[in-house]
Design an enzyme around this catalytic site. Structure first.
Site, mmCIF file in Angstrom:
data_model
loop_
_atom_site.group_PDB
_atom_site.id
_atom_site.type_symbol
_atom_site.label_atom_id
_atom_site.label_comp_id
_atom_site.label_asym_id
_atom_site.label_seq_id
_atom_site.Cartn_x
_atom_site.Cartn_y
_atom_site.Cartn_z
ATOM 1 N N GLU A 1 0.832 -1.204 0.000
ATOM 2 C CA GLU A 1 0.000 0.000 0.000
ATOM 3 C C GLU A 1 0.866 1.252 0.000
ATOM 4 O OE1 GLU A 1 -3.091 0.013 -1.152
ATOM 5 O OE2 GLU A 1 -3.697 -1.301 0.491
ATOM 6 N N HIS A 2 0.483 2.193 -0.856
ATOM 7 C CA HIS A 2 1.240 3.439 -1.032
ATOM 8 C C HIS A 2 2.670 3.148 -1.483
ATOM 9 C CE1 HIS A 2 -1.832 6.296 0.258
ATOM 10 N NE2 HIS A 2 -2.229 5.358 1.107
ATOM 11 N N ASP B 1 2.980 2.087 -4.923
ATOM 12 C CA ASP B 1 2.991 2.171 -6.401
ATOM 13 C C ASP B 1 3.676 3.437 -6.895
ATOM 14 O OD1 ASP B 1 0.762 3.769 -5.670
ATOM 15 O OD2 ASP B 1 -0.587 2.910 -7.176
ATOM 16 N N GLY C 1 -13.137 3.015 -1.285
ATOM 17 C CA GLY C 1 -11.729 2.706 -1.532
ATOM 18 C C GLY C 1 -11.549 1.425 -2.326
ATOM 19 N N LEU C 2 -12.570 1.031 -3.088
ATOM 20 C CA LEU C 2 -12.446 -0.160 -3.936
ATOM 21 C C LEU C 2 -12.308 0.250 -5.401
ATOM 22 C CD1 LEU C 2 -15.125 -2.424 -2.157
ATOM 23 C CD2 LEU C 2 -12.659 -2.417 -1.801
ATOM 24 N N ASP D 1 -4.467 0.837 -9.386
ATOM 25 C CA ASP D 1 -5.900 0.570 -9.540
ATOM 26 C C ASP D 1 -6.249 0.238 -10.990
ATOM 27 O OD1 ASP D 1 -5.840 1.297 -6.924
ATOM 28 O OD2 ASP D 1 -6.861 3.220 -7.195
ATOM 29 N N TYR E 1 -3.911 12.413 0.399
ATOM 30 C CA TYR E 1 -3.182 11.537 -0.519
ATOM 31 C C TYR E 1 -2.039 12.279 -1.236
ATOM 32 C CZ TYR E 1 -2.361 8.050 -4.147
ATOM 33 O OH TYR E 1 -1.771 7.131 -4.972
HETATM 34 C C1 GLA Z 1 -5.191 4.675 -4.213
HETATM 35 C C2 GLA Z 1 -4.425 5.050 -5.470
HETATM 36 C C3 GLA Z 1 -3.399 3.961 -5.819
HETATM 37 C C4 GLA Z 1 -2.530 3.615 -4.608
HETATM 38 C C5 GLA Z 1 -3.384 3.380 -3.365
HETATM 39 C C6 GLA Z 1 -2.554 3.204 -2.130
HETATM 40 O O1 GLA Z 1 -5.974 3.545 -4.437
HETATM 41 O O2 GLA Z 1 -5.295 5.234 -6.562
HETATM 42 O O3 GLA Z 1 -2.618 4.385 -6.913
HETATM 43 O O4 GLA Z 1 -1.567 4.605 -4.385
HETATM 44 O O5 GLA Z 1 -4.298 4.435 -3.147
HETATM 45 O O6 GLA Z 1 -1.791 2.049 -2.208
#
Ligand code: GLA
Length: 393
Positions: free
Chosen positions: A34-35, A37, A127-128, A175, A225
């Site tokens: 997570e975080h 990418d 968050g999906l 995503d 973010y």
């Molecule tokens: C959101 C962003 C992704 C990623 C996640 C955290 O979903 O769209 O690119 O950074 O947060 O992992």
């Protein structure tokens, strides 16, 4: 909302009798990574069976008409193919508009207007990845209606560009990639720097993945973010005064530990620490899964959550309460927040025959502390964005 008859809805909304074509793009969960990418690290997401349906047909003129059953109070949104600039008034329709805009800019021949009806069963703001889902369903419908020959990775990158340059959220590629390349029964280990990836079967024997929605809405653009991303970029600049690296994802834990003093701001140091350790955890997580060591995989999920809570600071009371409650239940293998954080969903791997008990207990603890209930869904890992061709309206 129960899935309506989409063909009826299309014909009555646009007052036509034709049979449109139908497309689907899923949402996603992220198992771990997570975080990482946008820090050039690894992620391990999977596409789910919830998603966005789009029914579409070409028009003879240059008019674009968009309608979403999820935002029926907004009504039909209209614009012209020649005017695809971002327009606040067009609300959610900016996502498909942005996609059409960048596909045209990239030289794909989208020559006529369209009528498009959308319906999504991804819980809103959970968050999906409902926004990446609508971008990617628009991508595949354009590909289908206009017979375009588009490399899937390019389509994924255009989806990310819509998010970054059109909508203004500085998100990474996870995503759109998970949704564009999803495969039934598999998660994707993706190296976000090189875009090299491989599929890993998710066979959990007597376990299921439960998605737990905190029902605390989050909006990416309004959240912290972009701030987190900027903090990581500053940490990278500091590290680059000595190290020749392209991204934080290039660092091993050892290299980070011996150079972290270069990061002058202590908050930025914590952010970078999360990115480095989380990236390492993600690579190990895949190995554990391949060795059927579910217990070790679950442990890494738990560590991921703690790092997102303490070092990256993107969890919040709702996610922390729900994950702690999940950890305390019999039959739990691991649990963590998934996605950007700041509300939204957590995921938990739970023994199948303990699931009912798990849901009841977690919901009780959560609602007593937070004041409202959570929602639970069993995750089914489905295929990525595609045209649906068999009687599915
Ligand atoms: C959101 C962003 C992704 C990623 C996640 C955290 O979903 O769209 O690119 O950074 O947060 O992992």
């Amino acid at each position: 909302m129960k899935k309506p008859n989409l063909l009826d809805e299309f014909q009555s909304t646009f007052n036509v009798i034709n049979i449109p074509r139908m497309f689907f793009a899923p949402g996603r969960i992220n198992l771990i990574g997570e975080h990482t990418d946008y820090n050039g690290g690894h992620v391990f997401p999977a596409s789910i069976s919830f998603g966005t349906y789009a029914l579409a047909q070409k028009r003879d003129d240059q008019k674009l008409r968009f309608y979403s059953l999820n935002f029926s109070h907004i009504g039909t949104i209209e614009c012209d193919l020649a005017d695809l600039d971002y327009n606040e008034v067009h609300d959610w329709a900016n996502f498909p508009k942005g996609m059409i805009n960048y596909m045209r800019e990239s030289g794909f021949e989208i020559t006529t207007g369209m009528d498009i009806l959308f319906y999504g069963d991804i819980p809103n703001g959970a968050g999906l990845s409902s926004s990446a889902s609508i971008e990617m369903v628009t991508g595949v419908l354009l590909e289908g209606l206009f017979d375009l020959n588009i490399d899937r990775v390019q389509l994924i990158q255009l989806g990310q560009k819509v998010e970054n340059d059109y909508i203004g959220v500085n998100s990474g590629i996870m995503d759109q990639f998970a949704i564009g390349k999803g495969k039934k029964g598999h998660a994707i280990l993706l190296n976000c720097q090189t875009l090299a990836y491989n599929y890993a079967p998710i066979e959990l024997a007597d376990h299921v993945i439960i998605i737990i929605n905190t029902n605390k809405q989050r909006t990416l653009a309004g959240s912290k973010y972009n701030e987190r991303r900027a903090q990581c970029e500053q940490a990278l600049v500091d590290l680059q005064t000595v190290l020749q690296i392209k991204s934080i994802g290039d660092l091993t834990i050892e290299q980070f530990e011996s150079h972290k003093h270069l990061i002058t701001n202590t908050t930025n140091q914590k952010r970078a620490k999360h990115a480095v350790y989380e990236n390492a955890r993600t690579v190990v997580a895949l190995q554990q899964l391949q060795q059927s060591n579910l217990k070790a995989f679950g442990q890494l999920m738990n560590e991921s959550h703690l790092s997102l809570q303490r070092d990256y600071e993107v969890t919040g009371i709702e996610l922390d309460t729900i994950v702690q409650a999940a950890w305390d239940q019999p039959g739990i293998v691991g649990a963590r927040m998934t996605g950007a954080g700041f509300g939204g969903c957590a995921i938990a791997i739970v023994e199948t025959d303990k699931v009912d008990n798990f849901k009841n207990n977690v919901n009780k603890i959560y609602s007593e502390k937070i004041g409202y209930k959570a929602s639970f869904y069993t995750a089914t890992i489905g295929d990525g964005a595609r045209e649906l061709t068999e009687g599915v309206y």
